[in-house]
Structure formats: structure tokens, C-alpha cells
Scaffold this active site. Sequence first.
Site: not given
Length: 398
Positions: A208-210
Site C-alpha cells: 500500500g502507500n501512505r
Amino acid sequence: MLKGKTIVLGITGGIAAYKAADLASKLTQAGARVETVMTEAAQKLISPLTLRNLTHRPVVTDMFTMASEYSEEHIALAEAASAVVVAPATANTIAKLAAGIADNMLTCVVLATEAPVIVCPAMNDVMYRNPVTQENLSRLRARGFTIVEPEYGRLASGKLGRGRLPETARIIEAIEQVLVRKEDLKDKRLVITAGGTREPIDPVRHIGNRSSGKMGYAIAEAARARGARVSLISANVSLPEPAGVEITRVNTADEMKEAVERAVKDADVLIMAAAVADYRPEKMLPAKIKKEDAETIVLKLVRTPDILGSVRGNFIRVGFAAESEDVIANAKKKLTAKGLDLIVANDITAPGSGFDADTNRVVIIDRDGNTQELPLMSKREVAEKILDRVKELFPRKG
Ligand code: CTP
């Protein structure tokens, strides 16, 4: 701009209530009809008579008096309002508005109005920072309220902090902006993506990413408040759902691509604020990886589809570029490569611009290479600026 407009001015019981007199006076001088509604606490801090003399209008102080020309007063005021302004707004009134409580004239008017509502919080800095106040403000923003952030300075307690009611000129500017922008995207259909995609590794893990989704949600809320029909394609966001917006929830880049392709069919604008994974595991493992099975594992990653680069049509296309170096040059490259109308570039390493922040500092670049550098501002304000630029492009795209 304010001439002939009816501004319902709600004054609550903060020490900054005295500044509302100046606001009422300046609004009246600008030609607005100011209908003042004061809470009981406000009347302890400033006299209704002051407001009556400044606005030349009766001041509403009570749910049950019959002093003015209106019959069902809260409904009549709510309908007559071009905008409702609550200044100063105490933490208590903000909490009531967020909960839909209507236990006095002001909260009744806000509940009963379809006009834009502008809330100007002013309070002690600790009360302002308190998560419950911040949550309440987020809920109001999600419902399309405009929040004029308090300023940093000397507070009534004598301490320095963020909680001061902004100068009258700033509040009036916010009111004028709301009035100009009200309905200026009416009948336009906007597709907005937000959040970050998650690419599954196995049934419990993902890449995922932030991204928090705050920027995309702010654009959706602002567009909705300006009369647009909004489809929000949301990936893994835990924010309150904006009211009046059609939401499609997706997880992966592939799902987002499918949702975008479906949504853009009759769209006027596509704004891709989502952080889409560029790579995903080649295949998702059907069972959870057990660590006793292997000391190291190798994941083979393959490219995901470039949604913005591949979705074309007769609509305005706006992309985002999150960069950590050579921000403008890199963003311009992306704009050209994807054939965009606008790109919004931000330096994710700059203070106040990172992931999950409520503020952002961006540069908007158009296809002629013009750059508009904006100062650090709330994501909602950034959203309004982006929409202002999108609006300028409408004649071109027919
Ligand atoms: N985007 C997209 N589909 C992807 C990746 C990104 O639609 N698979 C969109 C994003 O929503 C954003 C813009 O494209 O609006 C970002 O462009 P991109 O070149 O993908 O940026 P980065 O992923 O940051 O590229 P790089 O890692 O090369 O800097």
C-alpha cells in the site's frame, strides 16, 4: 458582490463576540442585509442593541419571541439567507452543529438552511486542538461547510496560541468567495479519485502507500458545494463520507481503473488525486504466507495500468504529481506524457505538505507551461483553487 445579499450572522458566546460587531458593520456598509442571531451566551458578552444599531435590523435572540416580521422565524431566516456565517463559533456550538442539535435559534437556522454555511472557530488553543473539536470540524467540512481557520496570536487567556478569530477582512473575503463559487459548477459532472490503492500479496497482506485521501475528499466536498455532481472513487480511506456525493469504494489499481472507466462516460472532468500503486504482486497467493515455510521470499512485481494515461475522452483531465525533487520539471514531464490539462505538483518533503496533513503546498501547472505557485494552505482551499482553474477550462472543452 455583497450588495443585496442576505447574510445571517450567528454570534456565539466566545470572547471574540465583540469582533462580530465590526463584521456586522462592514457587511452592512458593503450593502448586505445582515440578520443577526445571537445565542444566550453571546448576549452576555455583547449587547444585541449594538448589532441592531449597526445593521439597522431587528436582532434575533430567542426562539420564542415575535419581535420581527417573520412568522416561522428560523425557517424564514434559513430560506432568506444567501449565506450563514457563524462568527465567532465556540467549540460548544461547533459540537452542536456537528451533531445536528437544534436547541436555540442559531442552531435551528443552520439545520434548516440550504445556503452555504461559513464557520469561524475562535476559542482557547487547547480547546481548538482537542481531537473532539477537530473531529467535529472535519464532520462539518465533509458536509460542505466552509471553515475559516483561526489565527495564531495572543488569546484571551494572555497566552499565545492558535484560536484567534481572523481579521474582519479575511472573514469577508471567505464569504465573498463562497458567494462567487456557489453554484459555479452546477450541472458539471466531476469524477474524483482519492486515497491509495492496495495490491494484495496474500489474503491478509498488501502493498500500500501512505495516502490518506484528504486531498481527493476535499476536492469532492468543494465541488459538491459548488453545485457539481460528483462521483468519488475512494481507495482505502477512513474519512467521513461527503454528503451528496456518489461514492464507489475500490481496493486495487485494477478496480480503480474499471470504476474510473465506468464513471467518466458522461463526465466533464476527471481529477486523479489518488495515489495509485505503480506495481502489484504478479499473483495473489491463495493462502497466507507462513514464516516457517521460508526464510526469505521473493515477490515478483508487475506494472499496474496507468489509469490517467490511458483514460481519454472529451473531458478535462487533471493529475497530481507527488515529487521529492525537481518538483516542477518532473510534474511538467508527467503532464506532457499523460496529455493532461492541468497537473497539481507537490513536494512531499516540504513541511505541511506530507501525507495525512490537513494542509498542502502545491504548484498548479497548465499545458502551456504556466505555473501557479500557491502558499501553504488547507487542503480545502487548495481544492477550491484547483476547481477555479478547472472552471476556466470549460469553454475550451465545450
Ligand atoms: N496515476 C494513475 N495510474 C497509475 C499511477 C498514477 O492514474 N497507475 C495517476 C495518479 O493518480 C496521479 C498521476 O497519475 O494523478 C501521477 O502520475 P505518475 O506518473 O504515476 O506519478 P508517480 O507514480 O509518482 O510516478 P513516478 O513514480 O514515476 O514519479
